[in-house]
Scaffold this active site. Structure first.
Site, short mmCIF file in Angstrom:
data_model
loop_
_atom_site.label_atom_id
_atom_site.label_comp_id
_atom_site.label_asym_id
_atom_site.label_seq_id
_atom_site.Cartn_x
_atom_site.Cartn_y
_atom_site.Cartn_z
N GLU A 232 4.14 27.26 -2.63
CA GLU A 232 3.07 26.48 -3.30
C GLU A 232 3.51 25.04 -3.47
O GLU A 232 4.41 24.75 -4.21
CB GLU A 232 2.75 27.04 -4.97
CG GLU A 232 2.30 28.40 -4.65
CD GLU A 232 0.86 28.54 -4.30
OE1 GLU A 232 0.16 27.63 -3.89
OE2 GLU A 232 0.50 29.60 -3.92
N CYS A 266 -0.68 19.11 -9.20
CA CYS A 266 -0.43 19.17 -7.68
C CYS A 266 -1.97 19.19 -7.05
O CYS A 266 -2.23 18.86 -6.04
CB CYS A 266 0.39 20.70 -7.32
SG CYS A 266 -0.79 22.03 -7.88
P1 NAD Z 1 11.11 20.04 -6.66
O1 NAD Z 1 10.64 20.47 -5.29
O2 NAD Z 1 11.78 18.93 -6.70
O3 NAD Z 1 11.73 21.19 -7.57
C1 NAD Z 1 10.93 22.41 -7.86
C2 NAD Z 1 12.13 23.40 -8.35
O4 NAD Z 1 12.99 23.75 -6.94
C3 NAD Z 1 13.05 23.15 -9.44
O5 NAD Z 1 13.41 24.36 -9.94
C4 NAD Z 1 14.24 22.58 -8.70
O6 NAD Z 1 15.53 22.85 -9.26
C5 NAD Z 1 14.34 23.62 -7.37
N1 NAD Z 1 15.15 23.03 -6.25
C6 NAD Z 1 15.31 21.77 -5.76
N2 NAD Z 1 16.11 21.86 -4.66
C7 NAD Z 1 16.42 23.21 -4.38
C8 NAD Z 1 16.99 23.71 -3.32
N3 NAD Z 1 17.56 22.99 -2.47
N4 NAD Z 1 17.14 25.19 -3.34
C9 NAD Z 1 16.47 25.98 -4.24
N5 NAD Z 1 15.90 25.17 -5.25
C10 NAD Z 1 15.69 23.95 -5.42
O7 NAD Z 1 9.42 19.73 -7.31
P2 NAD Z 1 9.24 19.27 -8.77
O8 NAD Z 1 9.36 17.67 -8.80
O9 NAD Z 1 9.91 20.04 -9.91
O10 NAD Z 1 7.77 19.43 -8.91
C11 NAD Z 1 6.68 18.49 -8.47
C12 NAD Z 1 6.15 19.02 -6.92
O11 NAD Z 1 5.88 20.31 -7.26
C13 NAD Z 1 5.12 18.05 -6.44
O12 NAD Z 1 5.07 18.02 -5.08
C14 NAD Z 1 3.66 19.04 -6.64
O13 NAD Z 1 2.70 18.77 -6.11
C15 NAD Z 1 4.37 20.46 -6.37
N6 NAD Z 1 3.64 21.49 -7.25
C16 NAD Z 1 2.93 22.18 -6.50
C17 NAD Z 1 2.02 23.30 -6.97
C18 NAD Z 1 1.24 24.29 -6.42
O14 NAD Z 1 0.85 25.34 -7.03
N7 NAD Z 1 1.05 23.92 -5.18
C19 NAD Z 1 2.08 23.14 -8.43
C20 NAD Z 1 2.72 22.25 -9.18
C21 NAD Z 1 3.59 21.43 -8.61
#
Ligand code: NAD
Length: 511
Positions: A232, A266
């Site tokens: 997502e 998002c």
């Molecule tokens: P992010 O990708 O930086 O982090 C998300 C999660 O992934 C965190 O828990 C982080 O610790 C983990 N993570 C980071 N690198 C990783 C790796 N290499 N391996 C495993 N885990 C890892 O995202 P964010 O900044 O926390 O959230 C914002 C983003 O999320 C925006 O782009 C937003 O659009 C998206 N988002 C999408 C939805 C949806 O339902 N489509 C909902 C909310 C947010």
């Protein structure tokens, strides 16, 4: 290591938390596997009984939960209550009602050519599901996948965002208080390194919500071990306002859709396209309405703070680039005036924007509404689809048929007519993105089924010695040609089909 956690809005310390040691990962997977062996064997009604307790526990602790979410994210309490807690309890309640039907073994038809056989689909839990969640809706985006996965019979390891870790601890506590068996839901507190190590630990399924960048890394890692994933990801959601739209509603919709949770959604409105005949009126009314929004930490504030300081830098970059390229800022402050570390960003409205600017192409994830005028519906659809994202879109018109026709032309995982964001809150609908918005969907029946291995089964009573298509093939080619022509040809010829089939059967009985 002990983390000291601060509120992004007040910068005050709101708690401390022990980071999970990466060396515990194998142990966590082993506990999950053990818990899975019992949990997956329970009747679904038993599993639902536990989830109901979690729901009631949430209701019991409503105010404290809202406070933890609000303190951790800087979002205002009404938003923590409605968009996080309310959505979650509604989802659990939906799962309590729907899970048994959604996950029930389903009989499907069997074509005549397989005469005498029966077919069905069985849904079995996958094993251990790794849920990795972001910081913008840290409660909802962790809880719903957890509950869907548990209802389907899986064990879960949650890796919540390191930006809002107290919400992860809150979730851990809720499930413990509800008496969920040990090891069934474990929370790994840590950052991306811990997330990456958990992916390497080979869960049976990964449910990831977060940025496109991280989604690609996780998908690459998962591919090495062929771990199934659901992603997502991000959005750059367009809003199309037609000339016949209820303009006041469209203005209020843009205001909420663009600025709720300070635009850190998002599915928030990130681009607005307005029919040129109502463009000026729309812009004037929106600018006026934006002046009345109250920002702060008070109980009745409309807009809270940003959650993640680094996001502020991205917003600054997009807005500054747009202004440098000729955009006009009609509301909010020029980023040059922002103070270092400022977490309350006033809602911004930009005009004179175009698709050569990052603010119309990249996910800004902040309180920014860039607006363009369009001349024809054709142009509006082309502009809306001119994006690498495809999470959500909205169309505003009094003519619902026209609205539906426009929606049909948009490449988007979700769409709303005369509304914003809302599909994610209807638990009957699947939720997932198109293009870089994500891969796969959860919510709805398909969501619960997605946490399962689907076994497609066909049953034969086993009385006949052989099937007509088994060895030997001698003399069968012509008979199959007749059977195929008579059954699937232009005019179905039942007699020809049955004659060929009988002869094939006769051959079998002779061997
Ligand atoms: P992010 O990708 O930086 O982090 C998300 C999660 O992934 C965190 O828990 C982080 O610790 C983990 N993570 C980071 N690198 C990783 C790796 N290499 N391996 C495993 N885990 C890892 O995202 P964010 O900044 O926390 O959230 C914002 C983003 O999320 C925006 O782009 C937003 O659009 C998206 N988002 C999408 C939805 C949806 O339902 N489509 C909902 C909310 C947010």
């Amino acid at each position: 290591m002990t983390w000291t956690v601060r509120s992004p809005a007040t910068k005050e310390v709101i708690g401390t938390l022990e980071e999970t040691n990466g060396e515990r990962i194998n142990e966590m997977y082993a506990s999950a596997a053990q818990a899975f062996s019992t949990w997956s064997g329970l009747p679904i009604s038993e599993r639902i009984r536990f989830l109901r307790k979690v729901r009631l526990q949430i209701i019991e602790e409503l105010d404290q939960i809202v406070k933890v979410i609000s303190d951790s994210t800087g979002k205002v309490s009404v938003e923590a209550l409605t968009t996080e807690v309310m959505t979650v309890v509604d989802s659990i309640s939906h799962i309590e009602k729907r899970a048994a039907a959604a996950l029930k073994t389903k009989r499907v038809k069997t074509p005549l050519t397989f005469i005498g056989k029966r077919s069905y689909i069985e849904y079995k839990p996958r094993g251990t599901v790794l849920v990795i969640s972001p910081w913008n809706f840290p409660f909802q985006l962790s809880m719903i996948p957890i509950v869907e996965a548990l209802a389907a019979g899986n064990a879960v390891i949650l890796k919540p965002s390191e930006v809002t870790p107290l919400v992860g601890r809150l979730i851990e506590k809720l499930f413990t208080q509800a008496g969920l068996p040990d090891g069934l839901l474990q929370v790994a507190h840590g950052g991306k390194e811990l997330g990456a190590a958990l992916v390497k630990g080979k869960p049976d399924f990964i449910h990831f919500t977060g940025s496109v960048r991280t989604g690609k890394i996780i998908q690459t890692e998962a591919a090495k071990q062929l771990i199934p994933t659901l992603l997502e990801l991000g959005g750059k959601d367009p809003m199309i306002v037609c000339a016949d739209a209820n303009l006041e509603r469209a203005v209020q919709g843009a205001l909420w859709g663009g600025f709720t949770n300070s635009g850190q959604v998002c599915m928030s409105v990130e681009r607005v396209y307005v029919d040129k005949s109502v463009y000026q009126e729309f812009v004037d009314r929106l600018v006026e309405a934006a002046q009345h929004l109250r920002q702060g930490t008070a109980a009745d504030s409309d807009i809270g703070s940003m959650t993640f300081p680094q996001q502020t830098a991205i917003i600054k970059e997009h807005v500054t680039e747009a202004l440098d390229k000729g955009a006009t800022l009609l509301a909010g402050d020029h980023p040059d005036k922002w103070e270092e570390g400022q977490m309350f960003i006033k809602p911004m409205i930009l005009t004179n924007v175009n698709h050569g600017m990052a603010v119309m192409q990249e996910e800004t994830f902040g309180p920014v509404l860039p607006i363009m005028a369009f001349e024809t519906e054709e142009e509006a659809v082309a502009l809306a689809n001119d994006t690498r994202f495809g999470l959500n879109a909205s169309v505003w018109t009094a003519d619902l048929e026209r609205g539906k026709q426009i929606v049909s032309r948009l490449i988007s995982g979700n769409a709303v007519i005369n509304d914003v964001i809302i599909t994610v809150a209807n638990p009957y609908l699947p939720y997932g993105g198109a293009k870089e918005g994500g891969i796969g969907a959860y919510h709805g029946d398909v969501g619960m089924q997605g946490f399962c291995v689907q076994t497609a089964v066909m049953v034969d009573k086993g009385r006949r010695k052989k099937e007509v298509n088994w060895f030997p093939y001698e003399g069968k080619y012509e008979l199959f040609v007749r059977l195929i022509r008579s059954f699937w040809g232009e005019n179905r010829n039942w007699r020809g089909f049955l004659a060929a089939y009988r002869q094939l059967l006769k051959k079998e009985s002779r061997k």
